[in-house]
Design an enzyme around this catalytic site. Sequence first.
Site, PDB file in Angstrom:
ATOM      1  N   GLU A   1       0.815  -1.218   0.000  1.00  0.00           N
ATOM      2  CA  GLU A   1       0.000   0.000   0.000  1.00  0.00           C
ATOM      3  C   GLU A   1       0.852   1.273   0.000  1.00  0.00           C
ATOM      4  O   GLU A   1       0.373   2.330  -0.379  1.00  0.00           O
ATOM      5  CB  GLU A   1      -0.968  -0.016   1.197  1.00  0.00           C
ATOM      6  CG  GLU A   1      -2.002  -1.121   1.055  1.00  0.00           C
ATOM      7  CD  GLU A   1      -2.811  -1.361   2.314  1.00  0.00           C
ATOM      8  OE1 GLU A   1      -3.864  -2.016   2.200  1.00  0.00           O
ATOM      9  OE2 GLU A   1      -2.409  -0.937   3.408  1.00  0.00           O
TER      10      GLU A   1
ATOM     11  N   ASP B   1     -11.462  -7.845  -2.476  1.00  0.00           N
ATOM     12  CA  ASP B   1     -12.213  -9.096  -2.281  1.00  0.00           C
ATOM     13  C   ASP B   1     -13.649  -8.763  -1.888  1.00  0.00           C
ATOM     14  O   ASP B   1     -13.977  -7.609  -1.636  1.00  0.00           O
ATOM     15  CB  ASP B   1     -11.546  -9.959  -1.195  1.00  0.00           C
ATOM     16  CG  ASP B   1     -11.467  -9.217   0.138  1.00  0.00           C
ATOM     17  OD1 ASP B   1     -10.437  -8.572   0.388  1.00  0.00           O
ATOM     18  OD2 ASP B   1     -12.460  -9.251   0.905  1.00  0.00           O
TER      19      ASP B   1
HETATM   20  N1  ADE Z   1      -8.891  -5.654   3.706  1.00  0.00           N
HETATM   21  C1  ADE Z   1      -9.076  -6.167   2.490  1.00  0.00           C
HETATM   22  N2  ADE Z   1     -10.082  -7.058   2.479  1.00  0.00           N
HETATM   23  C2  ADE Z   1     -10.543  -7.113   3.754  1.00  0.00           C
HETATM   24  C3  ADE Z   1     -11.554  -7.864   4.384  1.00  0.00           C
HETATM   25  N3  ADE Z   1     -12.284  -8.748   3.709  1.00  0.00           N
HETATM   26  N4  ADE Z   1     -11.741  -7.688   5.718  1.00  0.00           N
HETATM   27  C4  ADE Z   1     -10.992  -6.808   6.414  1.00  0.00           C
HETATM   28  N5  ADE Z   1     -10.004  -6.089   5.862  1.00  0.00           N
HETATM   29  C5  ADE Z   1      -9.779  -6.231   4.541  1.00  0.00           C
END
Ligand code: ADE
Length: 235
Positions: free
Chosen positions: A13, A199
Amino acid sequence: MIKLGIIGAMEEEVETLLEQMEDKRASTRAGSTFYEGTLNGLNAVVVQCGIGKVNAALCVQILCDCFGVTHVVNTGIAGSLCAKLDIGDLVISTDAMYHDFNCCAFGYPVGKVPGMDVVAFPADVEMIRLAYDAAETVNPGHTRRGRVASGDQFVASGELKDKIIANTQALCTEMEGTAIAQTAYRNGVPFVIIRAISDKADNSADMDYPTFEKIAAHRCAAVTMTLAAALKEIN
Ligand code: ADE
């Protein structure tokens, strides 16, 4: 004069930002390395805070007390809580709240920190506008403004995802943004959170995550660079 504090939790990041930083000077506090320099001509301090709310909050306080930042940006990846937000899409925070802060036994709603005057910490209106324009420049037609929900949990089940949506009405979930927001809020420093979706925060999370983490993190860094250029213009 604007001095922008930029916080990312993970190496992916912040690495693109550090590659592009000029006149870079490093110093270490509380185990994190803070890089001062310029990004697209704007005075900035970049730090990789590590994962979770405590790491995030303490880095904001250091940015305020030791580096005198005037504005704060949190850049990174997030899990989608909204069917319309796909992998790689961008979220600009309008506000941020905890999904795992619970004093309901005393009559507080989920997320409310007793003693604070808000449940969700509001992002700065001008920074929201500039970050949204920057996101639309980087990835046109794929940016939404809305709430970010944070907690010390990687969300990877449909059940938890649904609970967080019901409690927060947030667009995405991650693990630092609200701690950054609360600390900036308490210091009177304007902030915004810029997140790219890596995600779907459900059972597919562990399958999607390694594939899309890098793309999303680099996209966020590109938005942050564009935002730095825009802040330089109004400086
Ligand atoms: N960062 C990226 N994806 C995430 C998720 N599913 N839960 C918490 N932090 C995240």
